[in-house]
Design a protein around this motif. Structure first.
Motif, short mmCIF file in Angstrom:
data_model
loop_
_atom_site.label_atom_id
_atom_site.label_comp_id
_atom_site.label_asym_id
_atom_site.label_seq_id
_atom_site.Cartn_x
_atom_site.Cartn_y
_atom_site.Cartn_z
N GLN A 90 -12.44 1.17 16.69
CA GLN A 90 -11.51 1.01 15.82
C GLN A 90 -11.17 2.01 14.75
OE1 GLN A 90 -11.26 -2.98 13.99
NE2 GLN A 90 -11.73 -4.05 15.71
N LEU A 91 -12.03 2.89 14.67
CA LEU A 91 -11.97 3.92 13.73
C LEU A 91 -11.39 5.20 14.45
CD1 LEU A 91 -15.72 3.83 12.28
CD2 LEU A 91 -13.59 3.04 11.34
N VAL A 92 -10.07 5.08 14.65
CA VAL A 92 -9.03 5.93 15.10
C VAL A 92 -8.25 6.66 13.84
CG1 VAL A 92 -7.42 6.41 16.68
CG2 VAL A 92 -9.04 4.79 17.46
N PRO A 93 -8.01 7.93 13.97
CA PRO A 93 -7.17 8.47 13.11
C PRO A 93 -5.88 8.22 13.05
CG PRO A 93 -8.56 10.23 14.09
CD PRO A 93 -8.80 8.87 14.80
N GLY A 94 -5.21 8.04 11.88
CA GLY A 94 -3.81 7.62 11.85
C GLY A 94 -3.20 7.79 10.36
N SER A 95 -2.00 7.37 10.25
CA SER A 95 -1.63 7.09 9.04
C SER A 95 -0.53 6.04 8.92
CB SER A 95 -0.46 8.53 8.81
OG SER A 95 -0.38 8.61 7.52
N ALA A 96 -0.06 5.70 7.63
CA ALA A 96 0.81 4.69 7.33
C ALA A 96 2.29 4.97 7.78
CB ALA A 96 0.86 4.33 5.70
N VAL A 97 2.98 4.05 8.50
CA VAL A 97 4.32 4.37 9.00
C VAL A 97 5.19 2.78 8.45
CG1 VAL A 97 5.80 4.38 10.96
CG2 VAL A 97 3.56 5.34 10.75
N PHE A 98 6.28 3.14 7.79
CA PHE A 98 7.08 2.25 7.60
C PHE A 98 7.77 1.35 8.85
CE2 PHE A 98 11.72 0.54 6.68
CZ PHE A 98 11.41 -0.53 5.79
N THR A 99 7.30 -0.08 8.79
CA THR A 99 7.71 -0.73 10.16
C THR A 99 8.75 -1.74 9.42
OG1 THR A 99 5.68 0.05 10.94
CG2 THR A 99 6.82 -1.82 12.15
N PRO A 100 9.73 -1.86 9.63
CA PRO A 100 10.53 -2.91 8.91
C PRO A 100 10.31 -4.24 9.73
CG PRO A 100 12.06 -1.35 10.29
CD PRO A 100 10.57 -0.96 10.05
N PRO A 101 10.18 -5.34 8.81
CA PRO A 101 10.44 -6.54 9.41
C PRO A 101 11.80 -7.19 10.10
CG PRO A 101 10.32 -6.92 7.09
CD PRO A 101 10.31 -5.37 7.39
N THR A 102 11.73 -7.96 11.00
CA THR A 102 12.87 -8.35 11.67
C THR A 102 13.68 -9.42 10.77
OG1 THR A 102 11.50 -10.16 12.84
CG2 THR A 102 11.75 -7.96 13.80
N GLN A 103 12.94 -9.94 9.63
CA GLN A 103 13.88 -10.89 9.09
C GLN A 103 13.35 -10.56 7.57
OE1 GLN A 103 12.38 -14.58 10.43
NE2 GLN A 103 10.31 -14.55 9.27
N LYS A 104 14.24 -11.41 6.66
CA LYS A 104 13.99 -11.32 5.16
C LYS A 104 12.59 -11.69 4.80
CE LYS A 104 16.22 -12.17 0.72
NZ LYS A 104 16.38 -10.75 0.34
N VAL A 105 11.71 -11.02 3.86
CA VAL A 105 10.74 -11.31 3.37
C VAL A 105 10.24 -11.08 1.90
CG1 VAL A 105 9.64 -10.41 5.60
CG2 VAL A 105 9.72 -9.09 3.60
N SER A 106 9.49 -11.90 1.41
CA SER A 106 8.89 -11.63 -0.08
C SER A 106 8.54 -10.19 -0.27
CB SER A 106 7.90 -12.53 -0.25
OG SER A 106 7.36 -12.17 -1.54
N LEU A 107 9.11 -9.79 -1.31
CA LEU A 107 8.72 -8.24 -1.77
C LEU A 107 7.46 -8.16 -2.39
CD1 LEU A 107 12.19 -7.07 -2.99
CD2 LEU A 107 11.16 -6.87 -0.68
N ALA A 108 6.44 -9.17 -2.28
CA ALA A 108 5.35 -9.22 -3.21
C ALA A 108 4.15 -8.51 -2.35
CB ALA A 108 4.92 -10.80 -3.38
N PRO A 110 3.45 -5.51 0.22
CA PRO A 110 3.89 -4.38 0.98
C PRO A 110 3.22 -4.32 2.33
CG PRO A 110 3.47 -3.78 -1.13
CD PRO A 110 3.02 -5.05 -1.07
N LEU A 111 2.38 -4.92 2.74
CA LEU A 111 1.68 -4.74 4.01
C LEU A 111 2.56 -5.44 5.02
CD1 LEU A 111 -1.94 -5.61 3.31
CD2 LEU A 111 -0.96 -3.52 3.83
N GLN A 112 3.80 -6.12 4.58
CA GLN A 112 4.78 -6.67 5.41
C GLN A 112 5.60 -5.70 6.15
OE1 GLN A 112 5.99 -11.14 4.30
NE2 GLN A 112 5.70 -9.75 2.38
N TRP A 113 5.58 -4.49 5.59
CA TRP A 113 6.35 -3.54 6.06
C TRP A 113 5.73 -2.34 6.11
CZ3 TRP A 113 7.76 -5.85 1.38
CH2 TRP A 113 7.61 -5.24 0.18
N TRP A 114 4.57 -2.05 5.72
CA TRP A 114 3.55 -0.91 6.11
C TRP A 114 2.58 -1.11 6.90
CZ3 TRP A 114 5.03 3.91 4.91
CH2 TRP A 114 5.67 4.14 3.61
N GLU A 115 2.60 -0.26 8.39
CA GLU A 115 1.67 -0.39 9.21
C GLU A 115 0.62 0.86 9.45
OE1 GLU A 115 1.17 -1.43 14.12
OE2 GLU A 115 3.26 -1.21 12.96
N TYR A 116 -0.70 0.62 9.59
CA TYR A 116 -1.37 1.77 9.85
C TYR A 116 -1.31 2.12 11.42
CZ TYR A 116 -5.74 4.71 10.54
OH TYR A 116 -6.36 5.89 10.83
#
Length: 312
Positions: A90-108, A110-116
């Motif tokens: 699982q230790l694979v290099p990468g970075s954070a990419v904005f990945t929009p959810p498919t529906q409205k979510v709480s803004l509390a 951020p992991l709901q729209w950021w993905e490693y």
């Protein structure tokens, strides 16, 4: 007054110009009452300096990598000692990419729209199957502080201090709601690449861009600088402390001697400025004048880049 411009002359290519703009020295009011870590407003004097007219592009960064064989943090193998208990596969290099959810979510959360994303880097902005081909004139992204500082040193430049960055962004116009003025949409036009719509699930792209825009897509400020608002966050050289403005020196401040963020006390962070294409009036309003961002020095994302300065 007219602002003199000149190319750096060190490296040029088919896309990107390395052009720098002479920023006159002066005294200004730094900060913003709206943001706790940007208080109080205080008088600061900076010396004159040269600043890149736009964010460093993929084309410019590619020349640096070709000349030095530099490997960015997002491309380097991960050290198992830094991730105890995590399986090696699982230790694979990468970075954070904005990945929009498919529906409205709480803004509390951020992991709901950021993905490693494994394999995401400056050359592969959305993962291994993506490329910067055709995007050479867009800002380089997924760069850590160390990556940005390494490029700046190679180019005979450095990263701006936070004070230099804000002085340049004000464009000689002083404190305003936005660096471009008092209205979000002057004459009904978007003049910075920020988020429109229902964040984070529905971007209406009224400004014409869903992600980072090619540099110089929006009007320059009075000093001839592009994208000081929005597009991508920009690294500054200053370490981050939310209380620094309470004791910042008036003349040419260089930032605090150490870093402290009460949200992550153990992380070393540097200041970021300008906001990005993900800032909106619903979330992350830090495209507003005087506001501050922060980032852990080894991390990057697809809305984070930089520009350089050089002493006068």
């Amino acid at each position: 007054m007219a602002v003199r411009q000149a190319a750096s002359g060190s490296k040029s290519g088919a896309t990107g110009s390395d052009k720098m703009v002479l920023i006159p020295g002066g005294t200004f009011q730094m900060g913003a009452d709206e943001f706790p870590d940007a208080r109080p407003l205080h008088s600061v004097t900076v010396n004159g300096f040269w600043m890149d007219e736009h964010e460093v592009t993929n084309a410019e960064f590619a020349r640096f990598v070709a000349a030095t064989k530099y490997v960015t943090v997002a491309e380097r193998p991960l050290n198992p000692n830094d991730y105890p208990g995590v399986p090696a596969e699982q230790l694979v290099p990468g970075s954070a990419v904005f990945t929009p959810p498919t529906q409205k979510v709480s803004l509390a959360n951020p992991l709901q729209w950021w993905e490693y994303v494994k394999g995401a880097s400056w050359q592969h902005p959305n993962g291994p199957k993506s490329s910067i081909n055709g995007h050479e004139n867009e800002p380089v992204i997924h760069v850590s502080y160390d990556d940005a500082a390494a490029y700046a040193k190679w180019a005979g430049k450095r990263l701006p201090t936070e004070a230099e960055w804000e002085f340049a962004a004000q464009g000689g116009k002083g404190n305003r709601t936005y660096y471009w003025g008092g209205e979000l949409k002057p004459a009904g036009k978007w003049i910075a690449n920020i988020y429109q719509g229902d964040f984070p699930a529905h971007n209406t792209t009224e400004d014409g861009f869903v992600g980072a825009a090619p540099v110089k897509s929006f009007p320059a400020n009075p000093y001839g600088l592009y994208d000081m608002d929005g597009n991508v966050w920009e690294w500054c050289q200053d370490l981050y402390r939310p209380d620094y403005y309470m004791k910042s020196p008036e003349n040419d401040p260089q930032g605090p001697a150490d870093s402290y963020d009460p949200d992550e006390p153990g992380a070393v962070k540097r200041v970021q400025r300008g906001g990005s294409f993900l800032c909106s009036d619903q979330y992350c309003i830090r495209y507003k004048a005087g506001s501050r961002g922060k980032g852990e020095v080894s991390s990057g994302s697809n809305n984070l880049g930089f520009r350089c300065v050089r002493d006068k």
